[in-house]
Design a protein around this motif. Structure first.
Motif, PDB file in Angstrom:
ATOM      1  N   CYS A 111     122.975  80.620  -5.729  1.00 22.56           N
ATOM      2  CA  CYS A 111     121.515  79.932  -4.897  1.00 22.56           C
ATOM      3  C   CYS A 111     120.698  78.746  -5.487  1.00 22.56           C
ATOM      4  O   CYS A 111     119.778  77.374  -5.516  1.00 22.56           O
ATOM      5  N   ASP A 112     121.276  78.194  -7.313  1.00 26.38           N
ATOM      6  CA  ASP A 112     120.485  77.799  -7.801  1.00 26.38           C
ATOM      7  C   ASP A 112     120.651  75.521  -7.762  1.00 26.38           C
ATOM      8  O   ASP A 112     122.226  75.719  -8.463  1.00 26.38           O
ATOM      9  N   VAL A 113     120.812  75.387  -6.409  1.00 22.59           N
ATOM     10  CA  VAL A 113     121.747  74.260  -5.516  1.00 22.59           C
ATOM     11  C   VAL A 113     121.285  72.877  -6.422  1.00 22.59           C
ATOM     12  O   VAL A 113     121.839  72.091  -6.682  1.00 22.59           O
ATOM     13  N   ALA A 114     119.903  73.287  -6.817  1.00 20.14           N
ATOM     14  CA  ALA A 114     119.721  71.674  -8.102  1.00 20.14           C
ATOM     15  C   ALA A 114     120.316  71.935  -8.975  1.00 20.14           C
ATOM     16  O   ALA A 114     120.621  70.637  -9.724  1.00 20.14           O
ATOM     17  N   GLY A 115     120.309  72.769  -9.594  1.00 23.00           N
ATOM     18  CA  GLY A 115     121.074  73.417 -10.911  1.00 23.00           C
ATOM     19  C   GLY A 115     122.093  73.093 -10.825  1.00 23.00           C
ATOM     20  O   GLY A 115     122.918  72.634 -12.150  1.00 23.00           O
ATOM     21  N   VAL A 116     122.831  73.279  -9.904  1.00 19.81           N
ATOM     22  CA  VAL A 116     124.710  73.048  -9.207  1.00 19.81           C
ATOM     23  C   VAL A 116     123.945  71.150  -9.446  1.00 19.81           C
ATOM     24  O   VAL A 116     125.404  70.795 -10.509  1.00 19.81           O
ATOM     25  N   TRP A 117     123.876  70.952  -8.924  1.00 17.31           N
ATOM     26  CA  TRP A 117     123.336  69.477  -8.210  1.00 17.31           C
ATOM     27  C   TRP A 117     123.820  68.624  -9.499  1.00 17.31           C
ATOM     28  O   TRP A 117     124.338  67.461  -9.597  1.00 17.31           O
ATOM     29  N   HIS A 118     122.414  69.644 -10.866  1.00 14.44           N
ATOM     30  CA  HIS A 118     122.417  68.392 -11.255  1.00 14.44           C
ATOM     31  C   HIS A 118     123.364  68.329 -12.899  1.00 14.44           C
ATOM     32  O   HIS A 118     123.733  67.882 -13.423  1.00 14.44           O
TER      33      HIS A 118
END
Length: 360
Positions: free
Chosen positions: A57-64
């Motif tokens: 659910c940490d899409v921003a973290g995965v993206w980064h």
């Protein structure tokens, strides 16, 4: 069908399936990049190793993390951006499954009608008479806007576009897409006719990197330019928006970095009073996702409705169509959690990878 990037011989797509340790399953679509096996391999190896163990659910973290370890340190490679796009979509799908919310609601929006144009692999290089027949049939289905494929020769392009305009009248919005096939001299030749025929935009006359050509073409007439399907991440859209030569912004959610990045791009475009008009990829996943995306931003433009005559990944992938036109030629998001549809894995098993380019 023939168009500026070749003759279409097959349909390609890369579907991304992510399963969490809780048993939630998310689906996304990566554009094939004319080499679907390579994109799938990149997802199955490099991206997988980078993100396994992270919070889904940490899409921003995965993206980064993918950006830092793959795109930033090894160049803004198209393959990595395509691969990340499908992964990001799948993670947003997991967020939707966890909350039981629709994607547009989770992104901060809600269901609403979105104007659509008839696009996809359609309305290509053909005799004006048969092109008019195809265009008229789409108008009879309810479309109020159509996109014609140009990029052939200036004379033949003008002949085809004029035939459709004369046949359909002035009440139908006409757009044209050169698929990077024009030179500056071509634009100089076609622009007066396109102005006369009230063409809504001239899409991708040149490759995405040719900023000087876009700047020169923008001074050749009043038909606005459109681009963005081959611009990857906000870092390539930033200069595009700053230059101000392109007036219709077209991120593809299966190319530019997924939903996470497309929302950032929409905000950037909104700041300079431009709409986002996402380019459509091959399957029902991208199409349904694009409608939800448009319902979640404050600057929605057109939805590109794929009207390809034969596209099983649109029609049969999930047992339902990703869109339906209303009486005003608009589409609305599918109801239910996520994007409102789930792929049929038996269907996927029946359609394995076919190597080789989809245009020749």
């Amino acid at each position: 069908m023939r168009l500026g990037i070749g003759r279409s011989v097959k349909r390609d797509a890369v579907l991304v399936r992510v399963e969490t340790d809780e048993g939630l399953i998310g689906w996304g679509e990566s554009h094939h990049g004319r080499c679907p096996g390579a994109i799938a391999r990149l997802i199955d190896t490099t991206l997988r190793e980078l993100v396994i163990g992270m919070d889904a659910c940490d899409v921003a973290g995965v993206w980064h993390r993918v950006y830092k370890m793959q795109l930033a340190s090894h160049g803004m490679g198209a393959a990595a951006a395509l691969a990340l796009s499908g992964l990001d979509q799948a993670l947003w799908d997991i967020r939707c499954q966890r909350t039981n919310w629709s994607l547009c609601e989770l992104l901060g929006g809600g269901p609403k009608p979105i104007k659509a144009y008839a696009g996809g692999i359609a309305l290509g290089w053909q005799d004006p008479e048969t092109l008019v027949e195809e265009a008229r049939a789409l108008v009879n289905q309810g479309f109020r806007a159509l996109k014609l494929r140009v990029g052939d020769t200036a004379r033949r392009d003008i002949e085809r576009v004029r035939a459709v305009r004369l046949a359909l009248g002035d009440d139908i919005d006409l757009l044209v897409d050169a698929n990077t096939g024009y030179t500056l001299d071509d634009v100089r030749r076609v622009m007066p006719a396109y102005e006369e025929m009230d063409i809504g935009w001239l899409e991708e006359p040149f490759p995405a990197w040719d900023a000087e050509a876009y700047a020169s073409a923008a001074r050749l007439g009043r038909v606005p330019l459109a681009a963005g399907e081959n611009h990857y991440t906000r870092y390539e859209f930033g200069p595009l928006l700053k230059d101000g030569n392109v007036r219709f912004i077209q991120p593809d959610l299966s190319k530019t970095g997924g939903i996470t990045e497309a929302m950032r791009i929409a905000a950037m475009a909104s700041a300079v009073k431009l709409t986002v008009n996402p380019h459509t990829s091959a399957t029902a996943i991208n199409m349904a996702t694009s409608i939800h995306y448009l319902c979640a931003v404050d600057n929605p433009g057109y939805f590109e409705a794929d009207v390809t005559q034969l596209n099983p990944f649109r029609d049969y992938l999930a047992g339902q169509l990703p869109y339906a036109l209303d009486a005003q030629g608009c589409v609305s998001p599918l109801p239910g959690a996520g994007i409102g549809l789930r792929p049929d894995e038996a269907f996927l098993a029946e359609h394995p990878l076919i190597e080789g380019p989809c245009y020749v």
